[in-house]
Design a protein around this motif. Structure first.
Motif, short mmCIF file in Angstrom:
data_model
loop_
_atom_site.label_atom_id
_atom_site.label_comp_id
_atom_site.label_asym_id
_atom_site.label_seq_id
_atom_site.Cartn_x
_atom_site.Cartn_y
_atom_site.Cartn_z
N ILE A 4 34.13 43.82 4.29
CA ILE A 4 32.83 44.41 4.01
C ILE A 4 31.74 43.40 4.39
CG2 ILE A 4 33.77 45.81 2.12
CD1 ILE A 4 32.06 44.06 0.31
N PHE A 5 30.62 43.93 4.85
CA PHE A 5 29.49 43.10 5.26
C PHE A 5 28.38 43.25 4.22
CE2 PHE A 5 30.05 42.66 10.17
CZ PHE A 5 31.26 42.04 9.96
N LEU A 6 27.99 42.11 3.64
CA LEU A 6 26.92 42.08 2.64
C LEU A 6 25.70 41.36 3.21
CD1 LEU A 6 28.68 40.82 -0.64
CD2 LEU A 6 27.77 43.11 -0.23
N GLY A 7 24.55 41.68 2.64
CA GLY A 7 23.33 41.00 3.08
C GLY A 7 22.18 41.97 3.01
N PRO A 8 20.96 41.45 3.00
CA PRO A 8 19.80 42.34 2.90
C PRO A 8 19.66 43.23 4.13
CG PRO A 8 19.12 40.11 3.43
CD PRO A 8 20.58 40.04 3.14
N PRO A 9 18.84 44.29 4.05
CA PRO A 9 18.56 45.06 5.24
C PRO A 9 18.01 44.12 6.31
CG PRO A 9 17.00 45.61 3.48
CD PRO A 9 18.07 44.74 2.88
N GLY A 10 18.43 44.29 7.53
CA GLY A 10 17.95 43.42 8.60
C GLY A 10 18.69 42.10 8.70
N GLU A 97 37.43 49.29 -4.83
CA GLU A 97 38.59 48.55 -5.35
C GLU A 97 39.73 49.53 -5.67
OE1 GLU A 97 39.27 44.37 -5.99
OE2 GLU A 97 37.81 45.53 -4.87
N ARG A 98 39.38 50.73 -6.15
CA ARG A 98 40.41 51.73 -6.46
C ARG A 98 40.92 52.42 -5.19
NH1 ARG A 98 36.68 52.73 -10.74
NH2 ARG A 98 35.70 54.44 -9.59
N LEU A 99 40.03 52.59 -4.19
CA LEU A 99 40.42 53.30 -2.96
C LEU A 99 41.24 52.42 -2.04
CD1 LEU A 99 37.06 55.03 -1.88
CD2 LEU A 99 39.17 56.19 -2.48
N ALA A 100 40.68 51.27 -1.70
CA ALA A 100 41.29 50.36 -0.73
C ALA A 100 40.54 49.03 -0.83
CB ALA A 100 41.14 50.93 0.68
N PRO A 101 41.07 48.07 -1.57
CA PRO A 101 40.33 46.82 -1.78
C PRO A 101 40.11 46.06 -0.48
CG PRO A 101 42.29 46.94 -3.20
CD PRO A 101 42.36 48.11 -2.26
N ALA A 102 38.92 45.51 -0.32
CA ALA A 102 38.61 44.70 0.85
C ALA A 102 39.35 43.37 0.76
CB ALA A 102 37.11 44.46 0.92
N ASP A 103 39.67 42.79 1.94
CA ASP A 103 40.27 41.45 1.96
C ASP A 103 39.18 40.40 1.79
OD1 ASP A 103 42.93 42.40 2.57
OD2 ASP A 103 42.13 42.89 4.56
N LYS A 104 38.07 40.61 2.48
CA LYS A 104 36.97 39.63 2.44
C LYS A 104 35.63 40.35 2.43
CE LYS A 104 39.30 35.76 2.89
NZ LYS A 104 39.43 34.97 1.66
N ALA A 105 34.65 39.73 1.77
CA ALA A 105 33.27 40.19 1.84
C ALA A 105 32.49 39.11 2.58
CB ALA A 105 32.71 40.38 0.43
N VAL A 106 31.90 39.48 3.70
CA VAL A 106 31.15 38.52 4.51
C VAL A 106 29.68 38.68 4.19
CG1 VAL A 106 30.66 37.72 6.84
CG2 VAL A 106 32.88 38.78 6.34
N ASN A 107 29.08 37.62 3.65
CA ASN A 107 27.68 37.68 3.25
C ASN A 107 26.81 36.99 4.30
OD1 ASN A 107 25.36 37.98 1.63
ND2 ASN A 107 25.67 35.94 0.76
N GLY A 185 37.22 35.61 -5.43
CA GLY A 185 37.76 34.75 -4.36
C GLY A 185 37.73 35.39 -2.98
N LYS A 186 36.83 36.35 -2.78
CA LYS A 186 36.82 37.07 -1.50
C LYS A 186 35.60 36.78 -0.64
CE LYS A 186 39.69 40.97 -2.89
NZ LYS A 186 39.80 42.43 -3.00
N LEU A 187 34.71 35.92 -1.12
CA LEU A 187 33.41 35.78 -0.45
C LEU A 187 33.42 34.75 0.68
CD1 LEU A 187 30.45 36.83 -0.75
CD2 LEU A 187 29.99 34.71 -1.98
N LEU A 188 32.89 35.15 1.84
CA LEU A 188 32.61 34.23 2.94
C LEU A 188 31.12 34.31 3.20
CD1 LEU A 188 35.36 35.21 5.56
CD2 LEU A 188 35.33 33.19 4.08
N THR A 189 30.44 33.16 3.23
CA THR A 189 29.00 33.21 3.47
C THR A 189 28.69 32.58 4.81
OG1 THR A 189 28.48 33.19 1.13
CG2 THR A 189 26.77 32.40 2.60
N ILE A 190 27.88 33.26 5.62
CA ILE A 190 27.47 32.68 6.90
C ILE A 190 25.96 32.80 7.07
CG2 ILE A 190 29.71 33.08 8.00
CD1 ILE A 190 28.59 35.33 9.48
#
Ligand code: ADP
Ligand code: ZN
Length: 211
Positions: A4-10, A97-107, A185-190
């Motif tokens: 999953i990709f996290l971060g503000p709009p833009g 999380e109930r449907l299909a848990p993500a491996d990583k969240a990229v922020n 323990g899934k967060l990657l920040t770039i």
């Protein structure tokens, strides 16, 4: 791989997902694109969410979760995906999380001033969703998508009043997901402030894909 990709709009989620999805052989699933397609096709869902999208508000969790559940059931989403723009609230993250848990969240970390500058100069293809920017990523022919020939336009919610609402909603509803994924323990920040190629390189490095 489920990302999953996290971060503000833009922040560049859609732009980097457009690069990463073909490179990783994963479908790029953007809830914003799905909602915009529904609006364009005037489906029952589209008619319900049209005003919400234009104002920069969030679509209710129930509708959003149902849409994602349906999309994740498609055959191409069986073994992995990049989810761009979902989850955007804690209840959505719990549903995923109930449907299909993500491996990583990229922020993707980007300062507000940068985000505001990018959104006000962003253009999008009405047909395929490809993202452009009048400052540094113009289509070859003005107003025409390089990828599909569709019309390149300014989104209703990329106007100033909606941008403000979207940033406020992001801070209140979505930013808490950074800690939510961090504590699992899934967060990657770039850093997301560079050009698309530089951010994509940082993304590959964070995932250990640079061989
Ligand atoms: P952004 O550039 O703000 O990240 P998107 O294209 O991802 O834009 O989303 C556009 C709009 O679609 C949002 O402002 C919101 O109205 C709606 N939307 C997209 N994803 C979600 C979601 N997960 N939950 C609620 N609303 C959403
Ligand atoms: Zn296009």
């Amino acid at each position: 791989m489920k990302l999953i990709f996290l971060g503000p709009p833009g922040a560049g989620k859609g732009t980097i997902a457009d690069l990463a999805a073909p490179a990783l052989g994963l479908p790029h699933i953007s809830t914003g694109d799905l909602f915009r397609a529904a609006v364009k096709d005037e489906t029952p869902l589209g008619l319900k969410v049209k005003g919400i999208l234009a104002s920069g508000g969030l679509v209710p969790d129930e509708l959003t979760i149902a849409l994602v559940e349906e999309r994740l059931a498609a055959p191409d989403a069986r073994s992995g995906w990049i989810l761009d723009g979902f989850p955007r609230t804690i209840p959505q993250a719990e549903a995923l999380e109930r449907l299909a848990p993500a491996d990583k969240a990229v922020n993707f970390e980007v300062a507000d001033e940068v985000v505001i500058g990018r959104l006000s100069t962003r253009r999008v293809c009405r047909a395929c969703g490809k993202i452009y920017n009048v400052r540094n990523m113009r289509p070859k022919q003005e107003g025409v998508c390089d990828a599909c020939g569709g019309e390149v336009y300014t989104r209703d919610d990329d106007k100033e009043s909606s941008i403000k609402t979207r940033l406020e909603n992001y801070r209140k509803q979505t930013a808490p997901l950074i800690d939510w994924y961090g504590s699992r323990g899934k967060l990657l920040t770039i850093g997301g402030e560079g050009g698309a190629e530089a951010v994509f390189a940082a993304f590959r490095a964070a995932l250990g894909l640079n061989k």
